[in-house]
Design an enzyme around this catalytic site. Structure first.
Site, PDB file in Angstrom:
ATOM      1  N   HIS A  79       5.971  31.345  83.684  1.00 49.77           N
ATOM      2  CA  HIS A  79       6.165  30.153  84.526  1.00 49.77           C
ATOM      3  C   HIS A  79       6.228  30.559  85.990  1.00 49.77           C
ATOM      4  O   HIS A  79       6.991  31.431  86.359  1.00 49.77           O
ATOM      5  CB  HIS A  79       7.451  29.420  84.136  1.00 49.77           C
ATOM      6  CG  HIS A  79       7.279  28.557  82.922  1.00 49.77           C
ATOM      7  ND1 HIS A  79       8.002  27.407  82.725  1.00 49.77           N
ATOM      8  CD2 HIS A  79       6.447  28.669  81.860  1.00 49.77           C
ATOM      9  CE1 HIS A  79       7.621  26.850  81.581  1.00 49.77           C
ATOM     10  NE2 HIS A  79       6.687  27.603  81.039  1.00 49.77           N
ATOM     11  N   TYR A 207      14.348  20.053  86.449  1.00 51.17           N
ATOM     12  CA  TYR A 207      15.798  19.939  86.695  1.00 51.17           C
ATOM     13  C   TYR A 207      15.991  18.613  87.417  1.00 51.17           C
ATOM     14  O   TYR A 207      15.521  18.446  88.543  1.00 51.17           O
ATOM     15  CB  TYR A 207      16.284  21.075  87.598  1.00 51.17           C
ATOM     16  CG  TYR A 207      16.351  22.432  86.921  1.00 51.17           C
ATOM     17  CD1 TYR A 207      15.210  23.209  86.751  1.00 51.17           C
ATOM     18  CD2 TYR A 207      17.566  22.945  86.478  1.00 51.17           C
ATOM     19  CE1 TYR A 207      15.280  24.455  86.143  1.00 51.17           C
ATOM     20  CE2 TYR A 207      17.647  24.199  85.874  1.00 51.17           C
ATOM     21  CZ  TYR A 207      16.504  24.946  85.706  1.00 51.17           C
ATOM     22  OH  TYR A 207      16.584  26.183  85.102  1.00 51.17           O
ATOM     23  N   PRO A 299      24.930  27.328  82.952  1.00 51.66           N
ATOM     24  CA  PRO A 299      23.526  27.601  82.623  1.00 51.66           C
ATOM     25  C   PRO A 299      22.512  27.076  83.646  1.00 51.66           C
ATOM     26  O   PRO A 299      21.318  27.346  83.512  1.00 51.66           O
ATOM     27  CB  PRO A 299      23.338  26.894  81.275  1.00 51.66           C
ATOM     28  CG  PRO A 299      24.387  25.838  81.243  1.00 51.66           C
ATOM     29  CD  PRO A 299      25.545  26.354  82.027  1.00 51.66           C
ATOM     30  N   LYS A 303      20.929  32.189  84.321  1.00 51.12           N
ATOM     31  CA  LYS A 303      21.240  33.570  84.690  1.00 51.12           C
ATOM     32  C   LYS A 303      22.025  34.371  83.643  1.00 51.12           C
ATOM     33  O   LYS A 303      22.112  35.598  83.740  1.00 51.12           O
ATOM     34  CB  LYS A 303      22.038  33.601  86.009  1.00 51.12           C
ATOM     35  CG  LYS A 303      21.218  33.242  87.226  1.00 51.12           C
ATOM     36  CD  LYS A 303      20.306  34.393  87.625  1.00 51.12           C
ATOM     37  CE  LYS A 303      19.207  33.982  88.559  1.00 51.12           C
ATOM     38  NZ  LYS A 303      17.887  33.885  87.960  1.00 51.12           N
ATOM     39  N   TYR A 391      16.036  32.427  91.694  1.00 51.87           N
ATOM     40  CA  TYR A 391      15.665  32.004  90.331  1.00 51.87           C
ATOM     41  C   TYR A 391      14.868  33.103  89.619  1.00 51.87           C
ATOM     42  O   TYR A 391      15.126  33.391  88.442  1.00 51.87           O
ATOM     43  CB  TYR A 391      14.876  30.697  90.366  1.00 51.87           C
ATOM     44  CG  TYR A 391      14.825  29.998  89.019  1.00 51.87           C
ATOM     45  CD1 TYR A 391      15.713  28.968  88.719  1.00 51.87           C
ATOM     46  CD2 TYR A 391      13.921  30.390  88.035  1.00 51.87           C
ATOM     47  CE1 TYR A 391      15.694  28.342  87.477  1.00 51.87           C
ATOM     48  CE2 TYR A 391      13.888  29.777  86.798  1.00 51.87           C
ATOM     49  CZ  TYR A 391      14.776  28.747  86.528  1.00 51.87           C
ATOM     50  OH  TYR A 391      14.755  28.134  85.284  1.00 51.87           O
TER      51      TYR A 391
HETATM   52  C1  PHB Z   1      16.917  26.647  78.131  1.00 48.37           C
HETATM   53  O1  PHB Z   1      15.704  26.566  77.907  1.00 48.37           O
HETATM   54  O2  PHB Z   1      17.740  26.693  77.203  1.00 48.37           O
HETATM   55  C2  PHB Z   1      17.383  26.668  79.536  1.00 48.37           C
HETATM   56  C3  PHB Z   1      16.472  26.777  80.565  1.00 48.37           C
HETATM   57  C4  PHB Z   1      16.897  26.784  81.876  1.00 48.37           C
HETATM   58  C5  PHB Z   1      18.240  26.684  82.161  1.00 48.37           C
HETATM   59  C6  PHB Z   1      19.173  26.589  81.131  1.00 48.37           C
HETATM   60  C7  PHB Z   1      18.741  26.581  79.813  1.00 48.37           C
HETATM   61  O3  PHB Z   1      18.652  26.685  83.451  1.00 48.37           O
END
Ligand code: PHB
Ligand code: APR
Length: 396
Positions: A79, A207, A299, A303, A391
């Site tokens: 990605h 997000y 989450p 990280k 990130y």
């Molecule tokens: C996930 O795919 O579980 C996931 C992805 C990004 C995040 C948190 C969880 O920031």
């Protein structure tokens, strides 16, 4: 090495067979340093846990170095950006443009399976379903671990003990309370996660900040999606039917995405609390901490797993210098080196959480600050570059 029925000796005793413990064991053994891993649960149980799924490029490299990256390279999804959305608008943060780098979307469950396979191929010594694990003499040159296995009292002697036993493990609690410092922030909401056998709504993660609360669209592979909703801590999974989940998700993501969202039955649904936590120091005599045993991040910045990998990187290098070059400087510096990176990831995870969630105590002023910060991100190359840099992962 087995000394007798219930007494073992190894160089590095590793407590916990999650990603931290398995990766450390794999890196050390490939370099000729013997380890034993003690895990409280069965392998099946460890492999049934659904966790996060975004790997920084540093972790991707480390897994390749450990000889455990083949399937990740075949099946993982590279990605090069994410979408940030608020109400009906979204914009993209371009990782490639700002950092020249990318992340890999590959589930922690799959990665743990790969690490077990790599360990099996080297006849690893991993003892499952151990009970009553205790660390002794961590301040002496001869630390050892006592535990029960198959109804017998066992003892594992070692040069070093590494606590890779997660947030609820016993290793951190072994450190003398006069030395241990803990820093914590608990957030007043949780994440309700849903896994479904459906194609992801977007090729990249979304997000979404929304007045009803945060939402995240993620994935495991082109046929498996992972979605999250910010929910009150008091909510229970039972309260959320699949239908209610999908309806709420559609409200919180941009209409364009909501219209194309493919819904389906959930395979897994669970609520996780959000917490920031750091324990200092990460070394106490011959006991070292790695991963969730020493720190937790919310989450939002993806990280948690990646911090475990950087700890394992620093510690494996330090232990190899000890064994191969008779140089203990890496071990002496481990806690400070690991913590410097941990705190930066804590800061990023906290700032992403603060930016995108609704807080119960939030004032109108606080809301305007959030909106201004998202506006700034949408229009400033410098702000986007900073988010992208964090990130994809700060350098080890
Ligand atoms: C996930 O795919 O579980 C996931 C992805 C990004 C995040 C948190 C969880 O920031
Ligand atoms: N004795 C032996 N094993 C134990 C003990 C104990 N007393 N206590 C816990 N364990 C085991 C757990 O069963 C688990 O398998 O330690 C393991 C810890 O694994 P994780 O919790 O996955 O932690 P870690 O390996 O550090 O992985 C990094 O970062 O953000 C997270 O989701 C991410 O789980 C990932 C973690």
């Amino acid at each position: 090495m087995i000394k007798n029925d219930s007494s073992l000796r190894t160089r590095v005793a590793i407590i916990g067979g999650g990603p931290s413990g398995l990766l450390l064991s794999q890196l050390l053994e490939r370099a000729g340093v013997e380890t034993v891993v003690l895990e409280r649960k069965s392998r099946e149980y460890v492999l049934s846990r659904i966790r996060a799924g975004v790997l920084e490029s540093g972790m991707v490299e480390l897994l390749r170095e450990a000889g455990a990256g083949q399937r990740m390279d075949r099946e993982g999804l590279v990605h090069e950006g994410i979408y940030l959305a608020r109400a009906n608008r979204g914009f993209r943060i371009d990782f490639r443009r700002h950092t020249g780098n990318s992340v890999m979307v590959y589930g922690q469950t799959e990665l743990t399976r790969d690490l077990y396979q790599a360990r099996d191929a080297m006849d690893a010594n991993i003892v499952h379903e151990v009970e009553q694990v205790e660390i002794h003499a961590a301040q002496s040159p001869n630390p050892y671990v006592s535990f029960r296995h198959d109804g017998r009292e066992c003892r594992l002697e070692s040069d070093f003990v590494v606590g890779c036993d997660g947030f609820h493990g016993i290793s951190r609690k072994t450190i003398d309370s006069s030395v241990l410092r803990e820093f914590e922030r608990v957030y007043p909401f949780g994440w309700l996660g849903l896994l479904s056998q459906t194609p992801p709504v977007s090729e990249e993660l979304i997000y979404a900040s929304h007045e009803r609360g945060f939402a995240l669209c993620s994935m495991r592979n082109p046929q498996l999606s992972r979605y999250y909703l910010q929910v009150p801590l008091e909510d229970s999974v039972e309260k959320w039917s699949d239908e209610a989940f999908w309806d709420e998700l559609k409200r919180r993501i941009p209409a364009e995405a909501a219209e194309t969202l493919v819904t389906g039955a959930s395979i897994e649904k669970s609520i996780a609390p959000l917490r920031s936590f750091v324990a200092e120091p990460m070394r106490w005599g011959r006991l070292f901490l790695c991963g969730d045993a020493a720190h937790i991040v919310p989450p939002t910045g993806a990280k948690g797993l990646n911090l475990a990998a950087s700890d394992v990187f620093y510690l494996s290098q330090a232990l190899l210098r000890h064994y191969h070059d008779n140089d203990d400087s890496g071990l002496d510096d481990y806690s400070a080196t690991a913590l410097a990176r941990v705190w930066k990831a804590e800061r990023f995870s906290w700032s992403m959480t603060r930016l995108l969630h609704r807080f119960p105590e939030q004032s109108e002023f606080d809301l305007r600050m959030q909106q201004a910060e998202i506006d700034y991100l949408e229009t400033s190359v410098a702000a986007q570059a900073s988010l992208a840099e964090n990130y994809v992962g700060l350098p080890y």
